[in-house]
Design a protein around this motif. Sequence first.
Motif, mmCIF file in Angstrom:
data_model
loop_
_atom_site.group_PDB
_atom_site.id
_atom_site.type_symbol
_atom_site.label_atom_id
_atom_site.label_comp_id
_atom_site.label_asym_id
_atom_site.label_seq_id
_atom_site.Cartn_x
_atom_site.Cartn_y
_atom_site.Cartn_z
ATOM 1 N N PRO A 301 18.092 -10.854 21.156
ATOM 2 C CA PRO A 301 17.717 -10.868 19.729
ATOM 3 C C PRO A 301 18.929 -10.744 18.805
ATOM 4 O O PRO A 301 18.875 -11.187 17.648
ATOM 5 C CB PRO A 301 16.784 -9.667 19.597
ATOM 6 N N GLY A 302 20.023 -10.210 19.320
ATOM 7 C CA GLY A 302 21.221 -10.039 18.494
ATOM 8 C C GLY A 302 21.861 -11.356 18.076
ATOM 9 O O GLY A 302 22.567 -11.413 17.080
ATOM 10 N N TRP A 303 21.645 -12.429 18.839
ATOM 11 C CA TRP A 303 22.282 -13.700 18.465
ATOM 12 C C TRP A 303 21.283 -14.837 18.228
ATOM 13 O O TRP A 303 21.671 -15.955 17.897
ATOM 14 C CB TRP A 303 23.316 -14.136 19.519
ATOM 15 N N ASN A 306 17.112 -18.652 15.875
ATOM 16 C CA ASN A 306 15.805 -19.229 15.615
ATOM 17 C C ASN A 306 14.879 -18.255 14.904
ATOM 18 O O ASN A 306 13.751 -18.603 14.575
ATOM 19 C CB ASN A 306 15.176 -19.610 16.958
ATOM 20 N N ASP A 307 15.368 -17.015 14.724
ATOM 21 C CA ASP A 307 14.531 -15.932 14.181
ATOM 22 C C ASP A 307 13.231 -15.825 14.948
ATOM 23 O O ASP A 307 12.158 -15.657 14.373
ATOM 24 C CB ASP A 307 14.256 -16.162 12.682
ATOM 25 N N ASN A 308 13.330 -15.886 16.264
ATOM 26 C CA ASN A 308 12.151 -15.957 17.105
ATOM 27 C C ASN A 308 12.026 -14.715 17.996
ATOM 28 O O ASN A 308 10.931 -14.289 18.311
ATOM 29 C CB ASN A 308 12.270 -17.224 17.976
ATOM 30 N N LEU A 309 13.173 -14.166 18.382
ATOM 31 C CA LEU A 309 13.170 -13.061 19.337
ATOM 32 C C LEU A 309 13.283 -11.727 18.614
ATOM 33 O O LEU A 309 14.172 -11.531 17.790
ATOM 34 C CB LEU A 309 14.341 -13.219 20.311
ATOM 35 N N THR A 326 10.779 -10.129 30.209
ATOM 36 C CA THR A 326 9.773 -10.077 29.157
ATOM 37 C C THR A 326 10.443 -9.921 27.801
ATOM 38 O O THR A 326 11.392 -9.155 27.660
ATOM 39 C CB THR A 326 8.822 -8.884 29.392
ATOM 40 N N MET A 327 9.932 -10.657 26.846
ATOM 41 C CA MET A 327 10.519 -10.659 25.498
ATOM 42 C C MET A 327 9.401 -10.544 24.467
ATOM 43 O O MET A 327 8.381 -11.228 24.578
ATOM 44 C CB MET A 327 11.290 -11.975 25.284
ATOM 45 N N THR A 328 9.604 -9.702 23.466
ATOM 46 C CA THR A 328 8.653 -9.621 22.356
ATOM 47 C C THR A 328 9.173 -10.515 21.230
ATOM 48 O O THR A 328 10.355 -10.456 20.878
ATOM 49 C CB THR A 328 8.512 -8.182 21.843
ATOM 50 N N LEU A 329 8.264 -11.350 20.707
ATOM 51 C CA LEU A 329 8.662 -12.289 19.646
ATOM 52 C C LEU A 329 8.520 -11.654 18.279
ATOM 53 O O LEU A 329 7.824 -10.642 18.113
ATOM 54 C CB LEU A 329 7.809 -13.559 19.720
ATOM 55 N N VAL A 334 4.057 -11.501 23.173
ATOM 56 C CA VAL A 334 4.969 -11.205 24.276
ATOM 57 C C VAL A 334 5.056 -12.436 25.175
ATOM 58 O O VAL A 334 4.056 -13.112 25.429
ATOM 59 C CB VAL A 334 4.479 -9.983 25.075
ATOM 60 N N ARG A 335 6.268 -12.744 25.610
ATOM 61 C CA ARG A 335 6.474 -13.893 26.499
ATOM 62 C C ARG A 335 7.102 -13.437 27.805
ATOM 63 O O ARG A 335 7.977 -12.576 27.828
ATOM 64 C CB ARG A 335 7.428 -14.910 25.841
ATOM 65 N N GLU A 336 6.613 -14.064 28.889
ATOM 66 C CA GLU A 336 7.286 -13.909 30.177
ATOM 67 C C GLU A 336 8.187 -15.113 30.370
ATOM 68 O O GLU A 336 7.735 -16.257 30.231
ATOM 69 C CB GLU A 336 6.263 -13.838 31.310
#
Lengths: 420, 414
Positions: A301-303, A306-309, A326-329, A334-336
């Motif tokens: 998310p730091g880079w 896309n302002d997505n993560l 796993t990532m929270t948008l 939440v995406r795997e």
Amino acid sequence: MGPDVAGVRDETVEVWDGRLKLHVKVAGSGPPLLYFHPLPGLAWAPLLDRLARTHTVYAPEHPGTSPGDPQAIREVQTFWELLLVYEEVIGQLGLDRPAALGQSFGGMVAADLAASFPRLFSKLVLLAPLGLWRDDAPIPLVEMVAGPPEDVPGYLYAHPESEAARALPSGPDPDSAAIAQSTWNVGCTTKFAWPIADHGLGRRLHRIRVPALVVWGREDALVPVAYAEEFGRRIAGSQIEVIEDCGHAVAAEQPARTWTAVSTFLAAPHSEAWRVVRASREIAAGPERIFELIADPARQPGWDGNDNLAAADAGQRVRRAGDVFTMTLTRGDVRENHVTEFEEGRRIAWTPSEVGKQPPGHLWRWELEPSGASATRVTCTYDWTRLTDEERLPRAQATTAGRLRASLDRLAALAEDQVR
Amino acid sequence: MKVSLFEQVPYRYLPEGFEDQHSSVVTAPYDVVDPARMTESLFSAYAELMHGARAGFDGVCVTEHGQSAYDISPNPDLLASAVAYAARAEGLDVAITVLGRSLGKTREPLKIAEEYALLDCVSGGRLIAGFPLGLSYDANLNAALPAVETRERYREHRDLILKAWSEPRPFPWNGRFEKYGQVNIWPRPVQQPHPPIWVPGTGSAGTLRDIIAHDYAFVYLSWDGPKLIGRQVFDRYWDLAEEMGRDRNPYRLAFLQVVAVAETDERAEREYAEHLVAHYRSGVGAIPATAMAVPGYAEPAAIEGMLRASGHRGMLSRMKTATYSELVDSQVAIVGSPATVADQIEAFVREFRIGNLMVMLQNGSMPRDLTEKNISLFASEVLPRLRPIWDEDGWVNNWWPRAQGTAGAAGRKA
């Protein structure tokens, strides 16, 4: 017209609120293909016969260049109007997303139509198109058009003394009517290319969203081969074919090689090249440091440009293909992410999916290539070739090279900051 | 008839063999020029025009060409302005003919309207406004305007200039090439609604019809030689004029002739021949044919006509290799004693019905002292024989300026 005109018929299309009756030569059968001719007007060259074996070829005559109707050029005042006229012609002919092939001046027309109307064509072939200008690669159009006629083959052919070069469109011994017509034709086309054929196409080429093939002769003395790269760079996913020992008139000077490139491209299943978005840049840091920022999801998310993560838990550092992180948008979902490719310090790719579901098909890939002692060339690819979910398409389409570039720049800032 | 001095502004020191290496226009390399000699060449042109004004010519004429070695006159209004002021300050009643600013070349037609209006004011209503299309190399290479639009621009610019001269209040102009919210030029011409308009042309039927329809004067610049093509051009003109209901007033026509006059025929040849030959070879003769017709400048029918007629077209295409005797035999240049010159001129003037004659008395490398001799001799020995032509017929020259007041210096009592 050229020698082999069997089966070529002439259609007249009324457009521009009835003010223009454009002549279109039609031949062959198969899916539609529009051919846009070069500066001296339409000559039914062997390339068109070959195209007509696999396509229904529609070859419009530029306004004013049809014998007997010289004043038609007055009805088209600007290049923008010319594009609108052709857009109407395609509609009048009832063509649904034809392929387009343009040569030289016609290449400029075809390219700008594709950029102005992104859904007009299905594929685009540009043979040494005009349309761009670089101060370090001037195009001697004025010199050719206003210079002695005997100098013209030298601009068009790598070998101006060859048989192909001597068989210029007006034939070996043109009569005064033919000379008058072809001279006028050049006046009609250069109206939109004079003195410099630059209508800002370079600022629109990014809008082209169809598979594109750019063919150039290495020895092009009119539009230098440097422009091949220029078109290729600006049209996402385009394919460049540079033909050796060949001048500006690629189809006339190297017919076999031109045909191989063109026919292969046209025959290929609808290429999805444009669904592969790519950006790359040099970052002044070693690959290990940069890779750490990518392979550890908590750092992503730091880079993200896309302002997505939004966030990812620590301790998910990817180590091998088959890992899932796993990532929270930012929207809260939440995406795997299923890692499909992995090479430590060099390459990582993953396909996102909703929790517990199959990935819908899009893929992110990062590739790192050491560049000198302390720099790395980083390439980010967003590949949505396999994405079929209609609802996801607009969002995928909005993920442009510019967005990727933004991620790259932020990544660079982080990595280079660590170096200092 | 009215007789004016026409002058081009050549660089007079082109190196020997220039035309074998270079074009005289567009790409002529400036490094052949010696700056001091350029200064002298330009200054001489101004001086010679004033010499002509003082010698008794009815008018002085200049033309516009850019990027040219044979006529360094990127804006003839500058030259005309200097002469207009100086002539009036000296009390000389001289028409100022600009032939002109090219209407098909300009990107700023209102500048032409303003400059001409200013010239008309400064000269006290003595301007003849030339409305040329512009040569192809000027419009389509120097100004780089699309050739196929040259005539369309010409027509719009002409309409705009005429309206700008005569419309009393500011007006908007929504043309194809020009757009303005408020056109309101200062000054306006003294001669209202406009100064006499002269339009040069090569004599194509389309151009002639346009000129006759508007009742402008037709200017024929006879580089081809009146003997070779005068008849076909002027027969066509007078046939069309009759067909379009115009009278046979000779003042409808203006004609340019190159002349070199000396005390005797032999002396004229001795003094002028080398300059005349060099002038045609390195000047008009060194303009590439393609620069005179960039594709789109001429319509297909016109091109076809030109191609078919080549060979019967007079001297223009052969200038680069023309010999002195060819130039004289074709009357491209009329050279000789005052009697020889006057006889030849009078013959074609009467034959073609020409009311406004322009004579070009400086050519290429011709130095100032020889040019001024040519001017003086023509004015004293030839001009008096020509001036009364047409007087007995009673025609009125409606294409000559209607000068306001006396020729005396403005602001002083004459």
